[in-house]
Each structure stands twice: as structure tokens, then as C-alpha cells.
Design a protein around this motif. Structure first.
Motif, PDB file in Angstrom:
ATOM      1  N   ILE A  52       0.898  -1.198  -0.008  1.00  0.00           N
ATOM      2  CA  ILE A  52      -0.144   0.192   0.017  1.00  0.00           C
ATOM      3  C   ILE A  52       0.839   1.401  -0.103  1.00  0.00           C
ATOM      4  N   PHE A  53       2.226   1.151   0.394  1.00  0.00           N
ATOM      5  CA  PHE A  53       2.802   2.377   0.327  1.00  0.00           C
ATOM      6  C   PHE A  53       4.030   2.233  -0.902  1.00  0.00           C
ATOM      7  N   ASP A  54       3.280   1.411  -2.086  1.00  0.00           N
ATOM      8  CA  ASP A  54       3.906   1.366  -3.500  1.00  0.00           C
ATOM      9  C   ASP A  54       5.416   1.187  -3.388  1.00  0.00           C
ATOM     10  N   GLU A  55       5.923   0.489  -2.340  1.00  0.00           N
ATOM     11  CA  GLU A  55       7.100  -0.139  -2.284  1.00  0.00           C
ATOM     12  C   GLU A  55       8.333   1.150  -2.435  1.00  0.00           C
ATOM     13  N   ARG A  56       8.132   2.390  -2.010  1.00  0.00           N
ATOM     14  CA  ARG A  56       9.102   3.609  -2.208  1.00  0.00           C
ATOM     15  C   ARG A  56       9.515   3.706  -0.883  1.00  0.00           C
ATOM     16  N   ILE A  57      10.954   3.406  -0.792  1.00  0.00           N
ATOM     17  CA  ILE A  57      11.404   3.667   0.748  1.00  0.00           C
ATOM     18  C   ILE A  57      12.588   4.511   0.356  1.00  0.00           C
ATOM     19  N   TYR A  58      12.811   5.414   1.554  1.00  0.00           N
ATOM     20  CA  TYR A  58      13.923   6.281   1.444  1.00  0.00           C
ATOM     21  C   TYR A  58      14.483   6.586   2.933  1.00  0.00           C
ATOM     22  N   CYS A  59      15.427   5.961   3.199  1.00  0.00           N
ATOM     23  CA  CYS A  59      16.199   6.347   4.712  1.00  0.00           C
ATOM     24  C   CYS A  59      15.460   5.156   5.696  1.00  0.00           C
ATOM     25  N   ASN A  60      14.514   5.544   6.456  1.00  0.00           N
ATOM     26  CA  ASN A  60      14.025   4.955   7.622  1.00  0.00           C
ATOM     27  C   ASN A  60      12.516   5.034   7.252  1.00  0.00           C
ATOM     28  N   SER A  61      11.929   5.174   5.985  1.00  0.00           N
ATOM     29  CA  SER A  61      10.315   5.667   5.873  1.00  0.00           C
ATOM     30  C   SER A  61       9.999   4.961   4.830  1.00  0.00           C
ATOM     31  N   PHE A  62       8.534   4.732   4.600  1.00  0.00           N
ATOM     32  CA  PHE A  62       7.838   4.038   3.515  1.00  0.00           C
ATOM     33  C   PHE A  62       7.250   5.252   3.028  1.00  0.00           C
ATOM     34  N   TYR A  63       6.979   5.316   1.744  1.00  0.00           N
ATOM     35  CA  TYR A  63       6.121   6.453   0.956  1.00  0.00           C
ATOM     36  C   TYR A  63       5.095   5.810   0.302  1.00  0.00           C
TER      37      TYR A  63
ATOM     38  N   ALA B 199      -0.203   5.720   8.778  1.00  0.00           N
ATOM     39  CA  ALA B 199       0.829   6.710   8.591  1.00  0.00           C
ATOM     40  C   ALA B 199       0.290   8.024   8.792  1.00  0.00           C
ATOM     41  N   ASP B 200       0.983   9.069   8.040  1.00  0.00           N
ATOM     42  CA  ASP B 200       0.448  10.360   8.036  1.00  0.00           C
ATOM     43  C   ASP B 200       1.237  11.259   6.849  1.00  0.00           C
ATOM     44  N   LEU B 201       0.677  12.299   6.472  1.00  0.00           N
ATOM     45  CA  LEU B 201       1.441  13.171   5.550  1.00  0.00           C
ATOM     46  C   LEU B 201       2.671  13.404   5.792  1.00  0.00           C
ATOM     47  N   ILE B 202       3.280  13.466   4.821  1.00  0.00           N
ATOM     48  CA  ILE B 202       4.928  13.410   4.674  1.00  0.00           C
ATOM     49  C   ILE B 202       5.537  14.511   5.490  1.00  0.00           C
ATOM     50  N   ILE B 203       6.471  14.383   6.386  1.00  0.00           N
ATOM     51  CA  ILE B 203       7.294  15.304   6.872  1.00  0.00           C
ATOM     52  C   ILE B 203       8.748  15.577   6.412  1.00  0.00           C
ATOM     53  N   ILE B 204       9.118  16.710   5.494  1.00  0.00           N
ATOM     54  CA  ILE B 204      10.420  16.586   4.815  1.00  0.00           C
ATOM     55  C   ILE B 204      11.606  17.311   5.932  1.00  0.00           C
ATOM     56  N   ASN B 205      12.460  16.441   6.219  1.00  0.00           N
ATOM     57  CA  ASN B 205      13.326  16.908   7.388  1.00  0.00           C
ATOM     58  C   ASN B 205      14.629  17.539   6.931  1.00  0.00           C
ATOM     59  N   ASN B 206      14.965  17.164   5.601  1.00  0.00           N
ATOM     60  CA  ASN B 206      16.295  17.761   5.257  1.00  0.00           C
ATOM     61  C   ASN B 206      16.193  17.902   3.540  1.00  0.00           C
ATOM     62  N   LYS B 207      17.440  18.611   2.884  1.00  0.00           N
ATOM     63  CA  LYS B 207      17.415  18.748   1.658  1.00  0.00           C
ATOM     64  C   LYS B 207      17.349  17.608   0.948  1.00  0.00           C
ATOM     65  N   GLU B 208      18.131  16.321   1.526  1.00  0.00           N
ATOM     66  CA  GLU B 208      18.027  14.873   0.585  1.00  0.00           C
ATOM     67  C   GLU B 208      16.782  14.386   0.741  1.00  0.00           C
TER      68      GLU B 208
ATOM     69  N   SER C 105       7.295   5.340   9.387  1.00  0.00           N
ATOM     70  CA  SER C 105       8.586   4.913   9.558  1.00  0.00           C
ATOM     71  C   SER C 105       8.732   3.559   9.479  1.00  0.00           C
ATOM     72  N   ILE C 106      10.086   2.948   9.128  1.00  0.00           N
ATOM     73  CA  ILE C 106      10.085   1.772   8.511  1.00  0.00           C
ATOM     74  C   ILE C 106      10.758   1.186  10.136  1.00  0.00           C
TER      75      ILE C 106
END
Length: 255
Positions: free
Chosen positions: A120-131, A152-161, A248-249
Motif C-alpha cells: 500500500i506504500f507503493d514500495e517506495r522507501i527512503y532512509c527509514n521511511s515508507f512512502y 501513516a501521516d502526511l509526509i514530513i520533509i526533514n532535510n534537503k536530501e 517509519s520503517i
């Protein structure tokens, strides 16, 4: 002639004496047989009386029989105990097997849940999170409710990466992010309650985001109709856009 007669008489008397002696011997023999104690003969037919050596042998025989009986009892007891031990161990092994099967079943269920959540998260993973990126559009509040239904919740963008990662997967398409100043104007907060300190607002062409005032209190990644302005835009929360959920993963990989 007289001498001859004398000799004959002498022989006759001798014969008589011999006959008398023989008769006496016969009678004595008869008396001897009559007076004989047949008890001795009879006794020879009776069982022999036990001697000291025979008594010892009997006692040894009885002791051997008793030992044999005790050995049989001990052997039977040992067999019974062995069966009890085997039965007990089998019961323990059965319990352990059932516990192992239960554990395997639980792990299988958890694995299925994880696979479902990954899907359900479309298998998109970045660092420690599913998207999860939606294919439909909703307003900001409804979009957030959908994320919460997914755990889950709406995305929180923490840094430039992470922002660069979002720019890449959205391909310059507007998506809701978990940022709003609906509680207090110009105080932008993420959905977890943390306050935004520095963001990636769009700027250029005489545009400086955020600029919507009290009417535009929710943020999106882009404005589709103005793609040259790279960065976030504040828009009306009632407008329909696609959205990105984040989860979070860590709960899935930590023991």
C-alpha cells in the motif's frame, strides 16, 4: 570181621551227627530269617533324612529364587519408568512442536501484514521511511485522514536530501505535504506538531512563498501550472491535490 562192623557203625553215627548238625544249621537259619528286623529294609525305601550340606543347598536355592523374583520386579519397574519417561518426553516434544508451529504461524501472519503494508506504500522507501503516493486527489484534511487509515501521516520533509527525493518521485507534480499554518498564521507546523525552522519554499519571478495569507494555509510540493518555480507553495486547504503518506520503517526492522 568185627572190625569191619565196628567201622560201619562208626560211619553211620558220623553221618547221623552230620545230619543233626545240618538240621541245626537250617533251623538256626530259619530262626534268623524269622527274627530279622525288616524295619531296616523298609527304612531304606523311605526318603533320606537331610544332612547339613543338603540344608545349605536348599537355602541357597531359595535365596536364588528370591533374588530372581526381585530382579524381575526391578526390571518390570524399570520398564514402567522408561515408558513413563518416554511418554513425558513425547508430551514435552509435542508441546514444543505446537509452540514452534504457533511461532511460525505468527511470523507468517506478520510477514503477510508487512507485505501488505509495503504494497500500500507503493514500495517506495527512503532512509527509514515508507512512502505512499496517491493516484487520486482530495483536499488536505481528507488526504491526511487517508494516511492515518494506513497507519501513516502526511509526509514530513526533514532535510534537503529528503526534499530532493520528493522532487524526484513527484516529477514536478503537486502533492500535499504535512505542513500547515492553520492554527496560527505564518507559524508553519508539521503534522507531528513540530515547528518548521527552515523550508524549501519556491522563489523567483517576483514570487516568494509562502504568500497566500489567511486563505492559503496548507502546503504542496509544486504548482503544476507554474513548474518553473521549484519549491513548496502555500495553497487553499480545500483544493484537491494528490498526497504523499509517510510511515517509519523502524518498527518493522527492530526486534
Amino acid at each position: 570181621m568185627s572190625d569191619a562192623i565196628y567201622d560201619d557203625v562208626t560211619r553211620v553215627e558220623a553221618m547221623k551227627r552230620e545230619r543233626v548238625e545240618m538240621t541245626v544249621d537250617i533251623y538256626e537259619s530259619a530262626d534268623s530269617v524269622r527274627d530279622h528286623d525288616f524295619t531296616t529294609k523298609t527304612n531304606t525305601l523311605q526318603p533320606l533324612q537331610g544332612t547339613g550340606r543338603d540344608s545349605v543347598g536348599i537355602r541357597i536355592y531359595k535365596a536364588a529364587v528370591i533374588c530372581l523374583v526381585l530382579l524381575c520386579v526391578l526390571l518390570l519397574t524399570a520398564v514402567v519408568l522408561l515408558f513413563v519417561h518416554i511418554d513425558t518426553n513425547n508430551t514435552k516434544y509435542t508441546e514444543k512442536t505446537n509452540q514452534l508451529l504457533t511461532t511460525i504461524t505468527n511470523l507468517t501472519e506478520e510477514n503477510n501484514v508487512l507485505i501488505y503494508k509495503l504494497s500500500i506504500f507503493d514500495e517506495r522507501i527512503y532512509c527509514n521511511s515508507f512512502y505512499y503516493m496517491s493516484n487520486e486527489t482530495k483536499n488536505w484534511n481528507d488526504s491526511r485522514r487517508d494516511c492515518k487509515k494506513r497507519g501513516a501521516d502526511l509526509i514530513i520533509i526533514n532535510n534537503k536530501e529528503e526534499n530532493d527525493f520528493v522532487m524526484k518521485i513527484t516529477n514536478k507534480t503537486a502533492f500535499w505535504i504535512g505542513l500547515t499554518d492553520i492554527e496560527e498564521e505564518d507559524t508553519w507546523k508539521w503534522v507531528d506538531g513540530s515547528e518548521l525552522t527552515s523550508g524549501f519554499w519556491a522563489s523567483g519571478q517576483d514570487v516568494e512563498e509562502p504568500k497566500g495569507g489567511k486563505d492559503e494555509n496548507c502546503a504542496v510540493t509544486y504548482l503544476t501550472h507554474n513548474p518553473e518555480l521549484t519549491g513548496w507553495h502555500d495553497v487553499k486547504c480545500e483544493t484537491a491535490y494528490q498526497w504523499i503518506c509517510e510511515k517509519s520503517i523502524l518498527p518493522f526492522i527492530q526486534p
